[in-house]
Design a protein around this motif. Structure first.
Motif, mmCIF file in Angstrom:
data_model
loop_
_atom_site.group_PDB
_atom_site.id
_atom_site.type_symbol
_atom_site.label_atom_id
_atom_site.label_comp_id
_atom_site.label_asym_id
_atom_site.label_seq_id
_atom_site.Cartn_x
_atom_site.Cartn_y
_atom_site.Cartn_z
ATOM 1 N N GLY A 168 -24.467 -41.203 -5.015
ATOM 2 C CA GLY A 168 -25.358 -40.533 -4.082
ATOM 3 C C GLY A 168 -24.566 -40.013 -2.900
ATOM 4 O O GLY A 168 -23.490 -40.532 -2.582
ATOM 5 N N GLU A 169 -25.082 -38.978 -2.243
ATOM 6 C CA GLU A 169 -24.365 -38.378 -1.121
ATOM 7 C C GLU A 169 -24.497 -39.187 0.163
ATOM 8 O O GLU A 169 -23.670 -39.043 1.072
ATOM 9 C CB GLU A 169 -24.887 -36.959 -0.882
ATOM 10 N N GLU A 170 -25.495 -40.034 0.248
ATOM 11 C CA GLU A 170 -25.707 -40.804 1.474
ATOM 12 C C GLU A 170 -24.560 -41.786 1.706
ATOM 13 O O GLU A 170 -24.013 -42.357 0.753
ATOM 14 C CB GLU A 170 -27.028 -41.567 1.387
ATOM 15 N N PRO A 171 -24.179 -42.021 2.956
ATOM 16 C CA PRO A 171 -23.066 -42.930 3.278
ATOM 17 C C PRO A 171 -23.257 -44.347 2.758
ATOM 18 O O PRO A 171 -22.285 -45.047 2.491
ATOM 19 C CB PRO A 171 -23.033 -42.917 4.807
ATOM 20 N N GLY A 172 -24.509 -44.772 2.594
ATOM 21 C CA GLY A 172 -24.772 -46.131 2.153
ATOM 22 C C GLY A 172 -24.829 -46.293 0.644
ATOM 23 O O GLY A 172 -25.103 -47.389 0.146
ATOM 24 N N ASN A 197 -19.491 -38.321 0.533
ATOM 25 C CA ASN A 197 -19.704 -38.648 -0.877
ATOM 26 C C ASN A 197 -20.109 -37.410 -1.665
ATOM 27 O O ASN A 197 -20.829 -36.533 -1.152
ATOM 28 C CB ASN A 197 -20.806 -39.693 -1.029
ATOM 29 N N ILE A 198 -19.687 -37.358 -2.917
ATOM 30 C CA ILE A 198 -20.202 -36.353 -3.843
ATOM 31 C C ILE A 198 -20.641 -37.080 -5.107
ATOM 32 O O ILE A 198 -20.151 -38.160 -5.428
ATOM 33 C CB ILE A 198 -19.172 -35.257 -4.175
ATOM 34 N N GLU A 199 -21.576 -36.470 -5.824
ATOM 35 C CA GLU A 199 -22.080 -37.059 -7.057
ATOM 36 C C GLU A 199 -21.348 -36.464 -8.258
ATOM 37 O O GLU A 199 -20.650 -35.443 -8.150
ATOM 38 C CB GLU A 199 -23.576 -36.822 -7.168
ATOM 39 N N GLY A 200 -21.546 -37.089 -9.421
ATOM 40 C CA GLY A 200 -20.855 -36.652 -10.618
ATOM 41 C C GLY A 200 -21.121 -35.211 -10.990
ATOM 42 O O GLY A 200 -20.233 -34.514 -11.509
ATOM 43 N N THR A 201 -22.332 -34.726 -10.728
ATOM 44 C CA THR A 201 -22.668 -33.344 -11.057
ATOM 45 C C THR A 201 -21.906 -32.331 -10.211
ATOM 46 O O THR A 201 -21.845 -31.150 -10.557
ATOM 47 C CB THR A 201 -24.169 -33.104 -10.874
ATOM 48 N N GLN A 202 -21.330 -32.791 -9.096
ATOM 49 C CA GLN A 202 -20.640 -31.877 -8.188
ATOM 50 C C GLN A 202 -19.130 -31.810 -8.412
ATOM 51 O O GLN A 202 -18.463 -30.974 -7.815
ATOM 52 C CB GLN A 202 -20.900 -32.306 -6.739
ATOM 53 N N VAL A 203 -18.608 -32.666 -9.287
ATOM 54 C CA VAL A 203 -17.161 -32.731 -9.492
ATOM 55 C C VAL A 203 -16.596 -31.381 -9.914
ATOM 56 O O VAL A 203 -15.536 -30.954 -9.448
ATOM 57 C CB VAL A 203 -16.804 -33.814 -10.532
ATOM 58 N N THR A 204 -17.309 -30.683 -10.795
ATOM 59 C CA THR A 204 -16.804 -29.412 -11.328
ATOM 60 C C THR A 204 -17.472 -28.194 -10.690
ATOM 61 O O THR A 204 -17.319 -27.072 -11.174
ATOM 62 C CB THR A 204 -17.021 -29.353 -12.852
ATOM 63 N N ASP A 205 -18.188 -28.402 -9.597
ATOM 64 C CA ASP A 205 -18.932 -27.303 -8.971
ATOM 65 C C ASP A 205 -18.204 -26.619 -7.822
ATOM 66 O O ASP A 205 -18.770 -25.741 -7.174
ATOM 67 C CB ASP A 205 -20.287 -27.813 -8.449
#
Length: 337
Positions: A168-172, A197-205
């Motif tokens: 999740g993108e949230e710091p917590g 933070n970045i999520e798995g869907t954003q790795v290749t974006d």
């Protein structure tokens, strides 16, 4: 170069070394001479049939098998008989032998495997992709600085955006170590372009230029990306061949799709850099063909020419991201991926 441990055997690694030699690179090849066979000028074979690629405890195997091919190869680099290490075998064995012989650079907590992923239009550096299964927050923080330094000095990215992979993108969000690393990176005072933070869907974006994670998560992420992209390309090809109209359309798209497949080919990257050692190290994928092994040698040679080790460490030093307290260079344990 260690010829042992590759899926297609030492002869395929030797064929890759021959391709590199034809391009002008001299290769010192450690492996079973009887399986390697004849080699061209520019490739010197050192008979080293012992392999520890499948050893359950790589660190123990390195200590107890001084004549193993990967051990001898790392000693050659440490002694200056070679400028860089390339391994197509076990990541754990290569890392353990590298730590014992080439040794960890001063100020580095743990080396990381860093792989520039050839994502179309948005290449991204992933680290760690398999060196350390379990890490502490300070390791993740240093990986972030290490990746940013590499991306800037080698990939030419100015002010690289660094993301921490989480759920999740949230710091917590994330494990306690990820949450702690996020907090520390937020306190770096602008010494790094940390985007959170970045999520798995954003790795290749294209959201981040550098994505930081532990080696367990990184290895799964890397292989999942490779598997999905490979399956997708096969499915496109199979679908196009089912009907006459699809085959006609496939013929029209052959060249564009060939270019896309080449971009997505894992062999194009040549392997992952072992960042954090005193000399250059590259770990190729065990399932590579001769083309991939030749590419791995090319990547290692370019890293030496561009002084990847020196430039990365200099950038870490300038950012104040090197560990100050002295520590032993020998690994207590190395977990294999």
């Amino acid at each position: 170069m260690d010829a042992n441990g590759a899926d297609l055997g030492p002869s395929e690694v030797a064929a890759g070394a021959a391709i590199a030699a034809a391009r002008g690179t001299r290769v010192l090849l450690f492996g079973p001479a009887d399986e390697i066979g004849s080699v061209p000028d520019g490739v010197e074979v050192v008979d080293a049939p012992r392999s520890i690629a499948k050893a359950p405890d790589p660190a123990l195997a390195v200590r107890g098998t001084p004549d193993a091919s990967i051990v001898l190869a790392t000693k050659a680099v440490a002694e200056g008989r070679a400028d860089a290490l390339v391994s197509g075998g076990s990541t754990g064995a290569a890392l353990a032998a590298g730590l014992f012989n080439i040794r960890r650079a001063r100020g580095i907590y743990r080396p990381a495997l860093a792989l520039p992923m050839p994502v179309p239009g948005a290449p991204v550096l992933l680290l760690d992709v398999g060196a350390s299964v379990e890490v502490r927050p300070e390791h993740l923080v240093q990986y972030a600085f290490m990746g940013a330094a590499f991306a800037q000095s080698v990939m030419g990215v100015q002010a690289p955006r660094v993301g921490l992979l989480s759920n999740g993108e949230e710091p917590g969000k994330g494990t306690p170590d990820v949450i702690a690393a996020h907090a520390r990176l937020m306190e770096t005072g602008g010494r790094i372009n940390f985007i959170g933070n970045i999520e798995g869907t954003q790795v290749t974006d294209g959201v981040a230029d550098v994505v930081v994670m532990d080696g367990f998560t990184g290895n799964i992420t890397l292989k999942l990306i490779e598997g999905v992209s490979s399956k997708l390309m096969r499915s496109i090809r199979e679908t196009a061949m089912r009907t006459p109209r699809g085959r006609a359309g496939g013929m029209m798209l052959r060249k564009p799709l060939a270019g896309l497949m080449e971009t997505l080919d894992p062999e194009l990257a040549g392997g992952a850099y072992m960042l954090g050692l005193r000399r250059t190290g590259v770990v190729a994928h065990g399932r590579f063909t001769r083309t991939g092994f030749a590419r791995a040698i090319e990547v290692a040679e370019r890293a030496v020419q561009e002084d990847v080790v020196g430039r990365t460490l200099a950038a870490l030093d300038a950012a104040g991201a090197l560990r100050q307290a002295p520590s032993s260079d020998a690994p207590a344990s190395v977990q294999q991926t």
